[in-house]
Design a protein around this motif. Structure first.
Motif, PDB file in Angstrom:
ATOM      1  N   TYR A  78       8.388  -8.502  14.604  1.00  5.57           N
ATOM      2  CA  TYR A  78       7.282  -9.275  15.247  1.00  5.57           C
ATOM      3  C   TYR A  78       7.120 -10.600  14.172  1.00  5.57           C
ATOM      4  CZ  TYR A  78       6.130  -5.140  17.802  1.00  5.57           C
ATOM      5  OH  TYR A  78       6.311  -3.986  18.616  1.00  5.57           O
ATOM      6  N   PHE A 104      -1.268  -2.144  13.384  1.00  3.77           N
ATOM      7  CA  PHE A 104       0.149  -2.239  13.399  1.00  3.77           C
ATOM      8  C   PHE A 104       1.065  -1.029  12.809  1.00  3.77           C
ATOM      9  CE2 PHE A 104       4.162  -3.601  11.334  1.00  3.77           C
ATOM     10  CZ  PHE A 104       4.507  -4.490  12.487  1.00  3.77           C
ATOM     11  N   THR A 135       5.642 -13.458  12.079  1.00  5.53           N
ATOM     12  CA  THR A 135       5.148 -13.399  10.725  1.00  5.53           C
ATOM     13  C   THR A 135       4.496 -14.648  10.251  1.00  5.53           C
ATOM     14  OG1 THR A 135       7.043 -13.485   9.240  1.00  5.53           O
ATOM     15  CG2 THR A 135       6.376 -11.356   9.871  1.00  5.53           C
ATOM     16  N   PHE A 181       0.281  -7.923  18.758  1.00  4.44           N
ATOM     17  CA  PHE A 181       1.477  -8.610  17.922  1.00  4.44           C
ATOM     18  C   PHE A 181       2.437  -9.356  18.867  1.00  4.44           C
ATOM     19  CE2 PHE A 181      -0.539  -5.159  15.534  1.00  4.44           C
ATOM     20  CZ  PHE A 181      -1.069  -5.696  14.592  1.00  4.44           C
ATOM     21  N   LEU A 236      -0.985 -12.043  14.425  1.00  6.66           N
ATOM     22  CA  LEU A 236      -1.915 -11.560  15.754  1.00  6.66           C
ATOM     23  C   LEU A 236      -1.454 -12.284  17.026  1.00  6.66           C
ATOM     24  CD1 LEU A 236      -5.224 -11.185  14.013  1.00  6.66           C
ATOM     25  CD2 LEU A 236      -3.933  -9.308  14.831  1.00  6.66           C
ATOM     26  N   ARG A 237      -1.387 -11.465  18.103  1.00  7.51           N
ATOM     27  CA  ARG A 237      -1.384 -11.997  19.484  1.00  7.51           C
ATOM     28  C   ARG A 237      -2.950 -12.901  19.861  1.00  7.51           C
ATOM     29  NH1 ARG A 237       2.345 -11.311  23.809  1.00  7.51           N
ATOM     30  NH2 ARG A 237       3.056  -9.422  22.910  1.00  7.51           N
ATOM     31  N   VAL A 274       1.575 -10.116   9.388  1.00  7.86           N
ATOM     32  CA  VAL A 274       2.002 -10.071  10.714  1.00  7.86           C
ATOM     33  C   VAL A 274       1.155 -10.815  11.623  1.00  7.86           C
ATOM     34  CG1 VAL A 274       2.723  -8.425  12.629  1.00  7.86           C
ATOM     35  CG2 VAL A 274       2.912  -7.685  10.298  1.00  7.86           C
ATOM     36  N   HIS A 296      -3.429 -13.535  10.722  1.00  2.90           N
ATOM     37  CA  HIS A 296      -2.438 -12.361  10.827  1.00  2.90           C
ATOM     38  C   HIS A 296      -3.180 -11.236   9.999  1.00  2.90           C
ATOM     39  CE1 HIS A 296      -2.243 -15.399   7.469  1.00  2.90           C
ATOM     40  NE2 HIS A 296      -2.443 -14.300   6.594  1.00  2.90           N
TER      41      HIS A 296
END
Length: 300
Positions: free
Chosen positions: A139, A109, A141, A125, A151-152, A149, A101
């Motif tokens: 998004y 972001f 968390t 995200f 990450l994708r 947040v 994150h």
């Protein structure tokens, strides 16, 4: 790594920095740590395991720039000096990589100070499908912490970015990475990233923070050198408090099995758990816990 003993330091706390984010006056926290390297040698350590040192909003785990030293700790010159002084003493440097994150102020972001309607890189995200104040999308968390947040990790650009970060600091002299919240990141993400890092730095030590699960299988599927041994940590203090050495014997049997496939990172306390002196009901058991840590296989 066969003989490594890490001295674990949380740099922002060690430097006395404000971790609320209210006071971000530049200081030279890494220089203060460097002044303690002779102590680490006298302690018997062969490496310095640092908590987060990169620019963040507050406590270090809400990173906003992985390529910049947090101003509360200094700058690139302070990092280079710490590495040089450590290496002259035979001490290795392990960095803390927070790649599950980022902080909400991370430029990927924060399209606007409050996160904005459309982040510059929405594919970085994971939208939850919900909306927050003002109808802005929400998004995912990290474990419910709104400031962190997720990450994708399915996005190849994120894997490229993490590979670049890890390689950059190894190029600058770091010797390895502790991968924060590695258990929350898909194993195939690490399996993509870590071989690329190792091509440039085959001797780098890569250890993942893993709280629970099938440790040997996680090591196999991710390509990590090791994971954190939370099972043994819990059994040590718990068995001493309850006078239940059957629990410790069970955990040591499991531990010996892990050693067949990897060497766990062992500990009796870290920055994420209650300190051992507070956890144990009887102070006399501190020595007993340390005996276990210092005599079982592992990287303490």
């Amino acid at each position: 790594m066969r003989h490594a003993i890490w001295w674990h330091v949380y740099p922002l706390g060690f430097a006395g920095a404000d971790t609320t984010g209210a006071d971000r006056r530049p200081t030279r926290g890494l220089a203060r740590i460097a002044d303690w390297l002779d102590y680490a040698v006298r302690l018997g350590a062969s490496g310095l395991a640092l908590g987060p040192i990169f620019a963040s909003s507050t406590h270090g785990y809400d990173t906003v720039d992985h390529f910049r030293i947090d101003p509360r700790l200094g700058d690139d010159a302070d990092f280079d000096d710490l590495v040089a002084r450590a290496h002259r003493r035979g001490l290795r440097i392990l960095l803390d990589g927070v790649f599950n994150h980022v902080g909400r102020e991370h430029p990927a972001f924060a399209a606007s100070p409050d996160g904005g309607d459309a982040p510059p890189r929405p594919d970085w995200f994971v939208p939850t499908g919900g909306t927050g104040p003002g109808g802005r999308p929400e998004y995912a968390t990290f474990e419910g912490h709104g400031s962190l947040v997720t990450l994708r990790h399915a996005n190849p650009a994120v894997a490229d970015h993490v590979t670049e970060i890890m390689t950059h600091w190894l190029d600058r002299g770091a010797d390895g990475w502790r991968l924060d919240a590695a258990y929350a990141v898909p194993a195939d993400f690490w399996a993509q990233v870590l071989p690329r890092v190792r091509r440039a730095h085959p001797d780098a030590y890569l250890v993942g923070e893993v709280i629970h699960g099938d440790y040997p299988d996680i090591v196999r599927r991710t390509g990590l050198d090791a994971v954190t041994q939370y099972e043994l940590w819990k059994a040590i203090w718990s068995s001493l408090n309850d006078a239940n050495l059957f629990e410790l014997a069970w955990a040591l049997g499991r531990h010996d099995g892990f050693l067949d496939s990897f060497v766990p990172l062992t500990f009796v306390g870290n920055h994420d758990v209650t300190r051992l002196a507070s956890r144990l009901r009887e102070p006399r058991h501190l020595a007993h816990a340390l005996v276990v840590l210092c005599t079982v296989g592992g990287t303490p």
